[in-house]
Design an enzyme around this catalytic site. Structure first.
Site, PDB file in Angstrom:
ATOM      1  N   SER A 106       0.825  -1.206   0.000  1.00 33.73           N
ATOM      2  CA  SER A 106       0.000   0.000   0.000  1.00 33.73           C
ATOM      3  C   SER A 106       0.864   1.262   0.000  1.00 33.73           C
ATOM      4  O   SER A 106       1.658   1.461  -0.910  1.00 33.73           O
ATOM      5  CB  SER A 106      -0.954  -0.053   1.195  1.00 33.73           C
ATOM      6  OG  SER A 106      -1.980   0.902   1.060  1.00 33.73           O
ATOM      7  N   ASP A 250      -1.992   6.118  -4.229  1.00 32.20           N
ATOM      8  CA  ASP A 250      -0.897   5.356  -3.630  1.00 32.20           C
ATOM      9  C   ASP A 250      -0.559   4.181  -4.543  1.00 32.20           C
ATOM     10  O   ASP A 250      -1.214   3.982  -5.583  1.00 32.20           O
ATOM     11  CB  ASP A 250      -1.261   4.926  -2.200  1.00 32.20           C
ATOM     12  CG  ASP A 250      -2.407   3.931  -2.139  1.00 32.20           C
ATOM     13  OD1 ASP A 250      -3.196   3.842  -3.118  1.00 32.20           O
ATOM     14  OD2 ASP A 250      -2.556   3.241  -1.113  1.00 32.20           O
ATOM     15  N   ASP A 252      -1.081   1.000  -4.696  1.00 36.77           N
ATOM     16  CA  ASP A 252      -2.061  -0.025  -5.073  1.00 36.77           C
ATOM     17  C   ASP A 252      -3.428   0.564  -5.406  1.00 36.77           C
ATOM     18  O   ASP A 252      -4.385  -0.167  -5.634  1.00 36.77           O
ATOM     19  CB  ASP A 252      -2.178  -1.103  -3.996  1.00 36.77           C
ATOM     20  CG  ASP A 252      -2.794  -0.601  -2.702  1.00 36.77           C
ATOM     21  OD1 ASP A 252      -2.545   0.560  -2.329  1.00 36.77           O
ATOM     22  OD2 ASP A 252      -3.533  -1.369  -2.049  1.00 36.77           O
ATOM     23  N   ASP A 254      -5.858   2.297  -3.879  1.00 38.24           N
ATOM     24  CA  ASP A 254      -7.085   2.296  -3.073  1.00 38.24           C
ATOM     25  C   ASP A 254      -7.229   3.586  -2.264  1.00 38.24           C
ATOM     26  O   ASP A 254      -8.234   3.784  -1.593  1.00 38.24           O
ATOM     27  CB  ASP A 254      -7.177   1.059  -2.170  1.00 38.24           C
ATOM     28  CG  ASP A 254      -6.050   0.941  -1.158  1.00 38.24           C
ATOM     29  OD1 ASP A 254      -5.152   1.800  -1.147  1.00 38.24           O
ATOM     30  OD2 ASP A 254      -6.078  -0.029  -0.374  1.00 38.24           O
TER      31      ASP A 254
END
Length: 463
Positions: A106, A250, A252, A254
């Site tokens: 993340s 970010d 990833d 999300d």
């Protein structure tokens, strides 16, 4: 270096010693535990797991270790390759798979990686399920398949396009209005998979895209957590290009943050506030965020006649309360939008499309939109933990001291004062205590945070 095992997965730094870092042996062990758990849950003989990863440098190595461990358990793998967390989440039910794994740390820097674990709905595991997987890993309680029963890997690189199509088909995403608005947007995707997904979505919506760090090389050009102190370059670029706003995700994809047209942060907390304002203006209902999120969502929800409630920090906790409260939109104040019409997961693509529709409908600038919302300011600080620090004891002492206030202890300690609040909690992903505060001015928020840092330090005997 660090290895953190929790009910939400395993996260650690690459290299170093086994069980102290995310080494190949740790990745294999935890993948075996998850695969064993998935096989126990499944009601069919042949089990399938979807895997995708962000662009970080260790991603391919960790993916090979994880997916071939699953193959060794007799599990078939659908390999999405470079992907996003929300893309894997939507792929699991579409593929009728039994689970999913996203290989991403993340917002953590490049030396970190992690296994984020999903159930057959494409949602994060419950605490009980995560605890069971941890137990399997601790006991090495797994059995691998015979040679005739090993699994297969099937590659499918179409899912970012499928995800974009799903977003475009959402009832409250109006592509025609967005195209007519003729927006120009700067995108900073920190050289991860948002650089594939976000520009592609924007171009489908007729938005002029100026790309910054959109090549998925895994070489993050700055700290990948989308906070103000890391984003000076895009703030300057938005103004220099005369753009309508900036988009930051970010690694990833999300979490979603916006930069206003004047080069100022729209405010990570206000991503959810703005999207909720739009959804609630069209669909009557309730909202949920976590205890560390802004009061502004409560204010906007009540303005539209809905009810707001806060969940413990953690996406699975937010989703559980959203389902219970029949929520029309929810998420986390870190820029995480959860829109049930799409799926129960934080999704920056959904957030971008809803925000663009909202802005196209309202007209005016992003700075003016931000100014239309209640003004709150947050301070997000932390204290590094040491092994001898009794964190639970410290938090219990704080709770006792402030027992006469409006106190919540479902996740650390949150104290709601009439004009501001403070939330103290142990991080699930890093060895720290987080201190979040919110007030009507930045100075007041910072002073409140520093006051509690001093109180914690005094209790802990750090000074």
């Amino acid at each position: 270096m660090t290895l953190i095992k929790s009910i939400s997965g395993i996260r650690g730094t690459i290299g170093g010693k086994v069980s102290e870092n995310l080494t190949p042996l740790d990745a294999v062990k935890f993948a075996a535990a998850y695969g064993t758990w998935i096989k126990k849950q499944a009601t069919k003989e042949k089990v399938t797991v979807v895997i995708g990863r962000d662009a970080r440098l260790s991603g391919e190595m960790i993916q090979n270790l994880v997916q071939f461990t699953l193959v060794g358990l007799g599990i078939d793998v659908i390999d999405l390759g470079l992907s996003t967390t929300p893309t894997v989440e939507i792929a699991v039910p579409l593929e009728k798979a039994d689970g999913g794994i996203i290989l991403t740390a993340s917002h953590n820097p490049k030396q970190w990686n992690a296994l984020k674990l999903l159930n057959h709905k494409g949602e994060f595991l419950s605490g009980a399920d995560g605890a069971e997987i941890l137990k399997l890993a601790e006991n090495d309680d797994y059995s691998f398949a015979a040679v005739d029963d090993i699994g297969e890997v099937t590659k499918n690189d179409a899912y970012i396009d499928i995800h974009i199509d799903e977003v475009l088909e959402l009832s409250l995403v109006d592509a025609d209005k967005i195209k007519a608005a003729n927006f120009k947007v700067v995108v900073d995707a920190v050289n991860s998979t948002g650089g594939i997904a976000i520009p592609k979505l924007l171009k489908e919506l007729g938005v002029q895209v100026i790309e910054m760090y959109c090549k998925p090389t895994g070489h993050f050009p700055h700290n990948p957590e989308p906070l103000k102190e890391h984003l000076s370059e895009i703030c300057e670029r938005v103004v220099a290009e005369g753009a309508d706003f900036g988009i930051v995700v970010d690694p990833d994809v999300d979490r979603l943050a916006f930069i206003s047209n004047d080069g100022e942060m729209f405010g990570e907390e206000y991503t959810l506030v703005a999207c909720a304002d739009y959804i609630l203006s069209k669909t009557k209902g309730n909202t949920v965020s976590n205890l560390s999120s802004s009061r502004a969502l409560r204010d906007v929800t009540e303005k539209h006649g809905g009810t707001y409630e806060a969940a413990a920090v953690g996406e699975v906790n937010v989703v559980t309360l959203m389902k219970k409260n029949n929520t029309v939109i929810g998420g986390e104040g870190n820029g995480g939008i959860i829109y049930p019409e799409s799926h129960y997961g934080r999704d920056a693509l959904v957030g971008v499309a809803l925000f663009l529709t909202h802005l196209a409908e309202k007209g005016g600038t992003v700075a003016a939109l931000r100014a239309s919302y209640p003004a709150y300011f947050m301070s997000k600080k932390k204290i590094e933990l040491t092994p001898e620090l009794d964190v639970d004891g410290i938090l219990a002492t704080i709770a006792k001291t402030y027992k006469a206030e409006n106190l919540t202890t479902i996740d650390g300690v949150k104290i709601d004062f009439p004009e501001n609040w403070v939330h103290l909690r142990k991080s699930n992903t890093e060895p720290i205590i987080r201190i979040y505060t919110e007030a009507h001015t930045q100075q007041e928020a910072d002073v409140l945070a520093d006051r509690f840092i001093a109180e914690i330090s005094k209790i802990a005997g750090l000074h």
